[in-house]
Design an enzyme around this catalytic site. Structure first.
Site, PDB file in Angstrom:
ATOM      1  N   GLY A  11      35.231  17.234 -18.531  1.00 46.18           N
ATOM      2  CA  GLY A  11      35.917  18.255 -19.325  1.00 46.18           C
ATOM      3  C   GLY A  11      36.548  19.320 -18.460  1.00 46.18           C
ATOM      4  N   SER A  13      39.784  19.875 -17.696  1.00 41.66           N
ATOM      5  CA  SER A  13      41.219  20.107 -17.845  1.00 41.66           C
ATOM      6  C   SER A  13      41.576  21.572 -18.064  1.00 41.66           C
ATOM      7  CB  SER A  13      41.784  19.251 -18.986  1.00 41.66           C
ATOM      8  OG  SER A  13      41.121  19.547 -20.199  1.00 41.66           O
ATOM      9  N   VAL A  63      33.186  10.855 -22.459  1.00 42.31           N
ATOM     10  CA  VAL A  63      31.762  10.881 -22.127  1.00 42.31           C
ATOM     11  C   VAL A  63      30.886  10.435 -23.289  1.00 42.31           C
ATOM     12  CG1 VAL A  63      32.008  12.638 -20.323  1.00 42.31           C
ATOM     13  CG2 VAL A  63      31.524  13.352 -22.694  1.00 42.31           C
ATOM     14  N   ASN A  89      30.254  19.340 -17.976  1.00 37.51           N
ATOM     15  CA  ASN A  89      30.856  20.481 -18.658  1.00 37.51           C
ATOM     16  C   ASN A  89      31.507  20.106 -19.991  1.00 37.51           C
ATOM     17  OD1 ASN A  89      32.249  23.279 -18.746  1.00 37.51           O
ATOM     18  ND2 ASN A  89      33.966  21.830 -18.804  1.00 37.51           N
ATOM     19  N   SER A 141      24.398  26.539 -22.667  1.00 42.91           N
ATOM     20  CA  SER A 141      24.986  27.707 -23.318  1.00 42.91           C
ATOM     21  C   SER A 141      23.889  28.670 -23.721  1.00 42.91           C
ATOM     22  CB  SER A 141      25.768  27.283 -24.568  1.00 42.91           C
ATOM     23  OG  SER A 141      26.116  28.399 -25.356  1.00 42.91           O
ATOM     24  N   TYR A 154      25.879  22.601 -32.189  1.00 45.73           N
ATOM     25  CA  TYR A 154      26.170  23.014 -30.811  1.00 45.73           C
ATOM     26  C   TYR A 154      24.904  23.533 -30.115  1.00 45.73           C
ATOM     27  CZ  TYR A 154      28.745  25.343 -27.000  1.00 45.73           C
ATOM     28  OH  TYR A 154      29.226  25.737 -25.771  1.00 45.73           O
ATOM     29  N   LYS A 158      23.016  21.941 -26.853  1.00 40.95           N
ATOM     30  CA  LYS A 158      22.855  22.722 -25.630  1.00 40.95           C
ATOM     31  C   LYS A 158      21.382  22.959 -25.293  1.00 40.95           C
ATOM     32  CE  LYS A 158      27.206  23.188 -24.569  1.00 40.95           C
ATOM     33  NZ  LYS A 158      27.754  22.552 -23.348  1.00 40.95           N
ATOM     34  N   ILE A 187      32.492  33.709 -22.768  1.00 41.80           N
ATOM     35  CA  ILE A 187      33.411  33.635 -21.642  1.00 41.80           C
ATOM     36  C   ILE A 187      34.838  33.557 -22.179  1.00 41.80           C
ATOM     37  CG2 ILE A 187      34.041  32.344 -19.564  1.00 41.80           C
ATOM     38  CD1 ILE A 187      31.204  33.467 -19.419  1.00 41.80           C
TER      39      ILE A 187
END
Length: 246
Positions: A11, A13, A63, A89, A141, A154, A158, A187
């Site tokens: 990941g 990109s 993935v 990632n 995370s 999520y 994580k 972030i």
């Protein structure tokens, strides 16, 4: 610092993944920039690395697809003769309150964010054990540490990634392979840009340092963990979150 090393960043990109790939490349590693959907963005990451004098290539594989990922990792090892650094990632979000969350949205996030990391870890483990060296850094995370309303899928993925990190660290320690997790908070990325100003203001109030972090803040820690300076650190979860999870 990483001269002669081969690294895979999934990941990579854009966002945090791109910052990590650029940091590793800038410090001497040859970086395989993984992507699934954003070929042009992945090429831009490669360009950002080569412009700084580094070496990189883009490689597409999903993935969440076990066979596709296993074949890609095998190809990388055959091409470069080794694999020194893996940064997991790749991740997606499909947020929503649990009572309204569909099975499809739950499965999609688990498959990419958790199963995807398992797949890459499994694929590199034999080579790293054979080498008796290797660095695996899983991007978790703060949601996996604290939980987060509207992110049951999520946060579960994580948090699972933290368990995977600790288990793999114990399994591979005798072969000189270290496995650690980095848990970013808020972030400045495309993922947080879409948040409303109201949500952003509420988030900042939870951050003792009073601001969102930058992708480079995460990349600097990953760079350290990928280097020999961190050779005696394994099985750890380190938050880059401005103090949210202290």
């Amino acid at each position: 610092m990483l001269s002669g090393k081969t690294a895979v960043v999934t990941g990579a990109s854009k966002g945090i993944g791109r910052a990590i790939a650029v940091a590793l490349g800038e410090h001497g590693a040859h970086v395989v920039v993984n992507y699934n959907g954003s070929e042009q963005a992945a090429k831009e990451t490669v360009q950002a690395i080569t412009e700084k004098g580094g070496s990189a290539e883009a490689m597409k594989f999903n993935v969440a697809d076990y066979t596709e990922t296993s074949e890609a990792i095998t190809e990388i090892i055959q091409k470069h003769g080794k694999l020194d650094i893996l940064v997991n990632n790749a991740g997606i979000t499909k947020d929503g309150l649990m009572m309204r969350m569909s099975e499809e949205d739950f499965d999609a996030v688990i498959n990419t964010n958790l199963k995807g990391a398992f797949t890459t870890c499994k694929a590199v483990s034999r080579q790293m054990m054979k080498q008796r060296s290797g660095k695996v850094i899983n991007i978790s995370s703060v949601s996996g540490v604290l939980g987060n309303a509207g992110q049951a899928n999520y946060a579960s993925a994580k948090a699972g990634l933290i368990g995977l990190t600790k288990s793999m660290a114990r399994e591979l320690a005798s072969r000189g392979v270290t496995v650690n997790a980095v848990a970013p908070g808020f972030i400045e990325t495309d993922m947080t840009k879409v948040l409303s100003e109201q949500v952003k203001e509420a988030a900042v109030k939870q951050i003792p340092l009073g601001s969102f972090g930058k992708p480079e803040d995460v990349a600097e820690l990953v760079l350290f963990l990928a280097s020999d300076k961190a050779k005696y650190i394994t099985g750890q979860v380190i938050c880059v979150d401005g103090g949210m999870a202290m």
